[in-house]
Structures are given as C-alpha cells and as structure tokens.
Design an enzyme around this catalytic site. Structure first.
Site, PDB file in Angstrom:
ATOM      1  N   TYR A  54      -8.459  14.680  -7.605  1.00 23.26           N
ATOM      2  CA  TYR A  54      -7.557  14.072  -8.588  1.00 23.26           C
ATOM      3  C   TYR A  54      -6.722  15.132  -9.288  1.00 23.26           C
ATOM      4  O   TYR A  54      -5.491  15.014  -9.403  1.00 23.26           O
ATOM      5  CB  TYR A  54      -8.386  13.283  -9.599  1.00 23.26           C
ATOM      6  CG  TYR A  54      -7.564  12.485 -10.577  1.00 23.26           C
ATOM      7  CD1 TYR A  54      -7.001  11.266 -10.213  1.00 23.26           C
ATOM      8  CD2 TYR A  54      -7.361  12.940 -11.878  1.00 23.26           C
ATOM      9  CE1 TYR A  54      -6.247  10.521 -11.115  1.00 23.26           C
ATOM     10  CE2 TYR A  54      -6.609  12.203 -12.788  1.00 23.26           C
ATOM     11  CZ  TYR A  54      -6.066  10.989 -12.397  1.00 23.26           C
ATOM     12  OH  TYR A  54      -5.319  10.257 -13.298  1.00 23.26           O
ATOM     13  N   LYS A  65      -2.591  15.659  -9.157  1.00 25.48           N
ATOM     14  CA  LYS A  65      -1.780  15.506 -10.362  1.00 25.48           C
ATOM     15  C   LYS A  65      -0.990  16.780 -10.667  1.00 25.48           C
ATOM     16  O   LYS A  65       0.136  16.714 -11.175  1.00 25.48           O
ATOM     17  CB  LYS A  65      -2.660  15.094 -11.540  1.00 25.48           C
ATOM     18  CG  LYS A  65      -3.200  13.670 -11.408  1.00 25.48           C
ATOM     19  CD  LYS A  65      -2.088  12.641 -11.227  1.00 25.48           C
ATOM     20  CE  LYS A  65      -2.588  11.221 -11.229  1.00 25.48           C
ATOM     21  NZ  LYS A  65      -1.499  10.226 -11.112  1.00 25.48           N
ATOM     22  N   ASN A  80       3.405   4.786 -10.445  1.00 23.34           N
ATOM     23  CA  ASN A  80       2.175   4.721 -11.224  1.00 23.34           C
ATOM     24  C   ASN A  80       0.902   4.616 -10.392  1.00 23.34           C
ATOM     25  O   ASN A  80      -0.171   5.001 -10.853  1.00 23.34           O
ATOM     26  CB  ASN A  80       2.276   3.519 -12.174  1.00 23.34           C
ATOM     27  CG  ASN A  80       0.964   3.185 -12.830  1.00 23.34           C
ATOM     28  OD1 ASN A  80       0.468   3.924 -13.682  1.00 23.34           O
ATOM     29  ND2 ASN A  80       0.376   2.056 -12.427  1.00 23.34           N
ATOM     30  N   ASP A 111       0.872  -1.173   0.000  1.00 23.30           N
ATOM     31  CA  ASP A 111       0.000   0.000   0.000  1.00 23.30           C
ATOM     32  C   ASP A 111       0.908   1.220   0.000  1.00 23.30           C
ATOM     33  O   ASP A 111       1.576   1.502   1.005  1.00 23.30           O
ATOM     34  CB  ASP A 111      -0.896  -0.019   1.235  1.00 23.30           C
ATOM     35  CG  ASP A 111      -1.808   1.203   1.345  1.00 23.30           C
ATOM     36  OD1 ASP A 111      -1.649   2.146   0.548  1.00 23.30           O
ATOM     37  OD2 ASP A 111      -2.666   1.221   2.252  1.00 23.30           O
ATOM     38  N   VAL A 112       0.965   1.945  -1.111  1.00 20.58           N
ATOM     39  CA  VAL A 112       1.936   3.034  -1.232  1.00 20.58           C
ATOM     40  C   VAL A 112       1.643   4.193  -0.295  1.00 20.58           C
ATOM     41  O   VAL A 112       2.518   5.046  -0.079  1.00 20.58           O
ATOM     42  CB  VAL A 112       2.036   3.551  -2.680  1.00 20.58           C
ATOM     43  CG1 VAL A 112       2.489   2.447  -3.620  1.00 20.58           C
ATOM     44  CG2 VAL A 112       0.735   4.176  -3.143  1.00 20.58           C
TER      45      VAL A 112
END
Length: 251
Positions: free
Chosen positions: A156, A160, A87, A60-61
């Site tokens: 989101y 980003k 990613n 789990d990043v």
C-alpha cells in the site's frame, strides 16, 4: 449536453470516500459517472444521489478494456469529461510483514492502486485533450501513506508513493492542454476500510492503539473545492486528516 453541465467520473464510488465525494458533487450540480466493481453498491450510491444525478458504470479499474469502455461510455453519453476523481484503491490482505507478503497480494494492490490509477488518468487525459473546449481536472486519492508508512504496509505504501509521482507527471504534461492534476492525501476518514482504527491498530513503536477518525464528508468538501477551481488554478497537494491522529509527531 447542456453547456452548464459538468461531468465527473468517480472511481470506487460504491462506498466510503468515493460515495461521499460522488454525493457531494451531485449535490453541487455535477453529473457523476459512478465507477466501481460492485454494481449493487453503485446503485446504492445512485439512489442516495437522487434521480438524474448519476449514472452507474461498473468497472474494474485494473482491467484496461473495462477502463477504456468506461471512458468511451462517458464520451458517448455526455460528450466531454470535466473531472476524474481517481479514488479506487485497496489496502490488500491487511497488515502483513514484508517477508510474508504473497506475490499475488502484492500484485493485487499494485494493479488497483497504481495501474488502475494510471489507466483511468490516461483515458481521462486523452478525452480531455481531444474535447472542445479542451481541458479538465484529475484529482488522485493519495494517502497519508504517500508520506509516512504504517507498520506492515509495504504494498500500500509503495503504491501511494508512486501515485505522487504520477500526479506530478500528469500535472506537468497536462499544462499545454489545460489539464490540471492534483492529489488529496487523506488520513483516517471514517470508512469501512478504516473501521479498525477505533478498536486499535499497530503503531510504529509496536504498541496497539485506537486512533481518532474524521467524517468522509470532510474529505468530500475538500475535493469539491479542488474540483470547482478554474483551470488556471490548482491545488497540487492537499492533506486532510483527523486532527489528533498520530501523523505529525514522533513515532
């Protein structure tokens, strides 16, 4: 480790772009550590890559301890790291007006897309700085949303845009240690995450319209090109998108 062996970590490797990149790298002779939350999905990617090409490391990043364990395992198994493809990401609960976005949903997107990207980059950076020979490459998955938002995508889009700042800082700070960092901004690759594109998605003018997509393999070949450049060269930013998607033009 064989002197010719090249070691990569791909996060979000259980599906979509992560799987496509992992398979393309392994097909080009890289040994790939597959990271992601779903062990079964990682095993499916490993099976498609073939024996010996990959190792599955469920992670789990967004969890600092799990990220530390991931890169410790890579160091202990292979002795070095040549590439991180950062990613792993999530859109969140779907298109939600900013006034209705729950705090917990905001935090989930930030924790995965931004904090997770940072944690993995930091761990890779430390390993690349300390290893001999020194250096390596980090490629962050940005998005067309790092340039222009879709309606109702505040979490989101914000993350980003932040990834772009992270990429620039890593690229600058990595110079003394031969650590190159670039970013690939992807538009409408055909994955589970973008499946709704073909049935219709809200546009900036309020209409709902289907959008064209491209194969995830087209993205993967671009990542491979970026990955295999000598460390004296770097693709700082690349945009790969479905040719006819409504990005270049008026909303």
């Amino acid at each position: 480790m064989n002197a010719e062996q090249r070691i990569a970590v791909v996060t979000g490797a259980g599906s979509g772009i992560g799987r496509a990149v992992a398979l393309t790298l392994s097909g080009a002779g890289w040994t790939v550590a597959l990271a992601g939350r779903r062990a079964a999905a990682l095993e499916e990617t490993a099976a498609a890559a073939g024996p010996g090409a990959t190792v599955c490391l469920p992670t789990d990043v967004s969890d600092p301890e799990e990220v530390a364990a991931l890169f410790t395992s890579v160091r202990d198994r292979f002795g070095r790291l040549d590439l991180l493809f950062n990613n792993a990401g999530t859109f969140g609960p779907g298109p939600v007006p900013v006034e209705d976005l729950a705090y917990d949903d905001w935090r989930t997107v930030v924790d995965v897309n931004l904090t997770g990207t940072f944690l993995c980059a930091q761990a890779a950076y430390r390993l690349m700085k300390e290893q001999d020979p020194q250096g390596g490459r980090i490629i962050n998955n940005g998005s067309v949303s790092a340039h222009a938002p879709r309606p109702h995508s505040v979490a989101y889009t914000a993350t980003k845009h932040a990834v772009t700042g992270l990429t620039k800082s890593l690229s600058l700070d990595g110079r003394p240690y031969r650590i190159a960092c670039g970013q690939i901004d992807i538009g409408n690759a055909a994955t589970d995450m973008t499946e709704r594109m073909s049935t219709g998605i809200l546009q900036a003018n309020g209409e709902v319209a289907a959008e064209p997509v491209m194969a995830a393999g087209d993205v993967a070949r671009t990542v491979l090109h970026m990955a295999e450049l000598p460390l004296e060269a770097n693709v700082q930013f690349a945009t790969v998108m479905a040719t006819a998607m409504p990005y270049v033009g008026r909303g």
